[in-house]
Design a protein around this motif. Structure first.
Motif, PDB file in Angstrom:
ATOM      1  N   GLU A 156     -17.269 -18.242 -36.771  1.00  0.00           N
ATOM      2  CA  GLU A 156     -18.296 -19.265 -36.613  1.00  0.00           C
ATOM      3  C   GLU A 156     -18.757 -19.695 -37.994  1.00  0.00           C
ATOM      4  O   GLU A 156     -19.130 -18.854 -38.822  1.00  0.00           O
ATOM      5  N   VAL A 157     -18.725 -20.997 -38.244  1.00  0.00           N
ATOM      6  CA  VAL A 157     -19.035 -21.508 -39.576  1.00  0.00           C
ATOM      7  C   VAL A 157     -20.029 -22.652 -39.486  1.00  0.00           C
ATOM      8  O   VAL A 157     -20.244 -23.238 -38.423  1.00  0.00           O
ATOM      9  N   VAL A 158     -20.631 -22.940 -40.636  1.00  0.00           N
ATOM     10  CA  VAL A 158     -21.507 -24.100 -40.792  1.00  0.00           C
ATOM     11  C   VAL A 158     -20.928 -24.944 -41.921  1.00  0.00           C
ATOM     12  O   VAL A 158     -20.575 -24.416 -42.982  1.00  0.00           O
ATOM     13  N   THR A 170     -24.425 -32.075 -40.670  1.00  0.00           N
ATOM     14  CA  THR A 170     -24.180 -30.635 -40.629  1.00  0.00           C
ATOM     15  C   THR A 170     -23.580 -30.252 -39.279  1.00  0.00           C
ATOM     16  O   THR A 170     -24.053 -30.693 -38.232  1.00  0.00           O
ATOM     17  N   ARG A 172     -22.013 -26.980 -36.885  1.00  0.00           N
ATOM     18  CA  ARG A 172     -21.826 -25.550 -36.656  1.00  0.00           C
ATOM     19  C   ARG A 172     -20.866 -25.367 -35.485  1.00  0.00           C
ATOM     20  O   ARG A 172     -20.956 -26.081 -34.484  1.00  0.00           O
ATOM     21  N   ARG A 174     -17.200 -22.811 -33.857  1.00  0.00           N
ATOM     22  CA  ARG A 174     -16.199 -21.750 -34.014  1.00  0.00           C
ATOM     23  C   ARG A 174     -14.838 -22.377 -34.292  1.00  0.00           C
ATOM     24  O   ARG A 174     -14.361 -23.227 -33.537  1.00  0.00           O
ATOM     25  N   PHE A 198     -21.545 -18.811 -40.496  1.00  0.00           N
ATOM     26  CA  PHE A 198     -22.850 -18.887 -39.847  1.00  0.00           C
ATOM     27  C   PHE A 198     -23.547 -17.546 -39.991  1.00  0.00           C
ATOM     28  O   PHE A 198     -22.968 -16.499 -39.700  1.00  0.00           O
ATOM     29  N   TYR A 230     -30.344 -23.201 -34.264  1.00  0.00           N
ATOM     30  CA  TYR A 230     -30.177 -22.422 -35.489  1.00  0.00           C
ATOM     31  C   TYR A 230     -30.850 -23.102 -36.680  1.00  0.00           C
ATOM     32  O   TYR A 230     -30.962 -22.517 -37.763  1.00  0.00           O
ATOM     33  N   ARG A 231     -31.343 -24.338 -36.485  1.00  0.00           N
ATOM     34  CA  ARG A 231     -31.954 -25.105 -37.569  1.00  0.00           C
ATOM     35  C   ARG A 231     -33.444 -24.800 -37.607  1.00  0.00           C
ATOM     36  O   ARG A 231     -34.135 -24.898 -36.595  1.00  0.00           O
TER      37      ARG A 231
END
Length: 326
Positions: A156-158, A170, A172, A174, A198, A230-231
């Motif tokens: 999982e990345v941002v 932005t 987010r 997988r 993430f 998540y923000r």
């Protein structure tokens, strides 16, 4: 409660002071351009205490939209950048505005070389090279993002632009999932991006923001996202509460600012240090030298701390106040 720190006058000698002293004092008192944007053109409510504190020190703040052609910057004695919350959407114009302020010789806090450096999040790699613990970061052009994340399958990345704010562009997701690939393909290919894992700790524990003025710690807040998000920004339902950080967090923030000084940016009028505590220690997310929300309402004494520092920074404040009184 946070402890407000002050410094002796002889410890507050700034490169911009000589320029400020040479700049002609305004006959109407010391006029400070508080730089805003069309996103929030007037003084932000959180800055109300700062506005009052500045006036208490003989400084008259005037809200000015940075790209308003009607603003006559020559009428001001100094410039303070505050809520330029759209600069990343007009980046080239914003850098040109910096050049204009520099050409006019106006004292500015923070100073222009630091602001330019901080305007592009590539600075994180400069700090990592000086052993500052950042969130692991890979740089990639928009048209090469798919290749950049190919080796991160299942993670999982941002992904965010190197010049951005407020979760602009932005993403987010997988790596390997169709929805993430679709979101990736929709990002503007001409931009440069940061690719970062993430950090689940943001959701579980929150994100720290520590405020420093002239290198001295003032206060901190712990920001948490809304349920299911998540923000941490308030625009997305996030919240912030005044919280005293553990000594290890404060020490890590100071190490980051020491690294900035070692890069040549020793004059740091104000900054917000953002990061997250992980099992491996504090990880820096961002340093906000340009337009940070400083949470004055959460800790009102910070407004006086900052105003007093600015009054010491520009010696002609007293001269302007005398002329206005006469």
């Amino acid at each position: 409660m946070p402890v407000s720190h002050t410094a002796s006058d002889d410890a507050n000698i700034h490169p911009g002071a000589a320029i400020g002293a040479a700049h002609a004092a305004s006959p109407n008192g010391f006029q400070l351009a508080v730089v805003t944007s069309t996103v929030y053109a007037e003084f932000h409510p959180d800055d109300a205490g700062l506005v009052d504190a500045l006036r208490g020190h003989g400084i008259e703040p005037v809200a000015c939209v940075w790209n308003d052609p009607a603003v006559d910057w020559t009428r001001f004695d100094a410039v303070l950048v505050r809520t330029t919350w759209d600069y990343f959407r007009h980046y080239d114009d914003f850098l040109a505005w910096y050049d204009q302020i520099e050409t006019l010789g106006l004292p500015i806090a923070n100073e222009l070389p630091l602001l330019r450096w901080n305007s592009n999040k590539r600075y994180l790699l400069d700090l990592a090279a000086r052993d500052v613990a950042i969130i692991p970061t890979v740089l990639a052009r928009g048209d090469a993002l798919a290749d950049a994340v190919a080796a991160m399958s299942g993670r999982e990345v941002v992904i965010k632009p190197t010049v951005s704010g407020g979760a602009w562009h932005t993403v987010r997701g997988r790596v390997g999932e169709a929805a993430f690939a679709e979101a990736l393909a929709a990002l503007p290919p001409e931009l440069d991006y940061l690719v970062q894992p993430f950090m689940a700790e943001i959701v579980a524990e929150g994100e720290w923001s520590l405020m420093f003025f002239d290198g001295h710690y003032s206060h901190a807040v712990l920001k948490k996202p809304d349920a299911g998000d998540y923000r941490v920004q308030t625009d997305f339902g996030g919240s912030a509460s005044l919280t005293e950080p553990d000594p290890v967090i404060l020490a890590a923030a100071r190490r980051a600012l020491d690294a900035v000084a070692a890069l040549g940016y020793r004059d740091q009028a104000y900054v917000r240090v953002d990061g997250v505590m992980t099992a491996d220690g504090f990880r820096l997310m961002e340093l906000e030298f340009i337009e940070p929300f400083l949470h004055f309402a959460a800790y009102p004494p910070a407004a006086e701390l900052f105003a007093a520092q600015l009054a010491r920074r520009w010696p002609s404040v007293g001269e302007s106040a005398t002329l206005a009184a006469g």
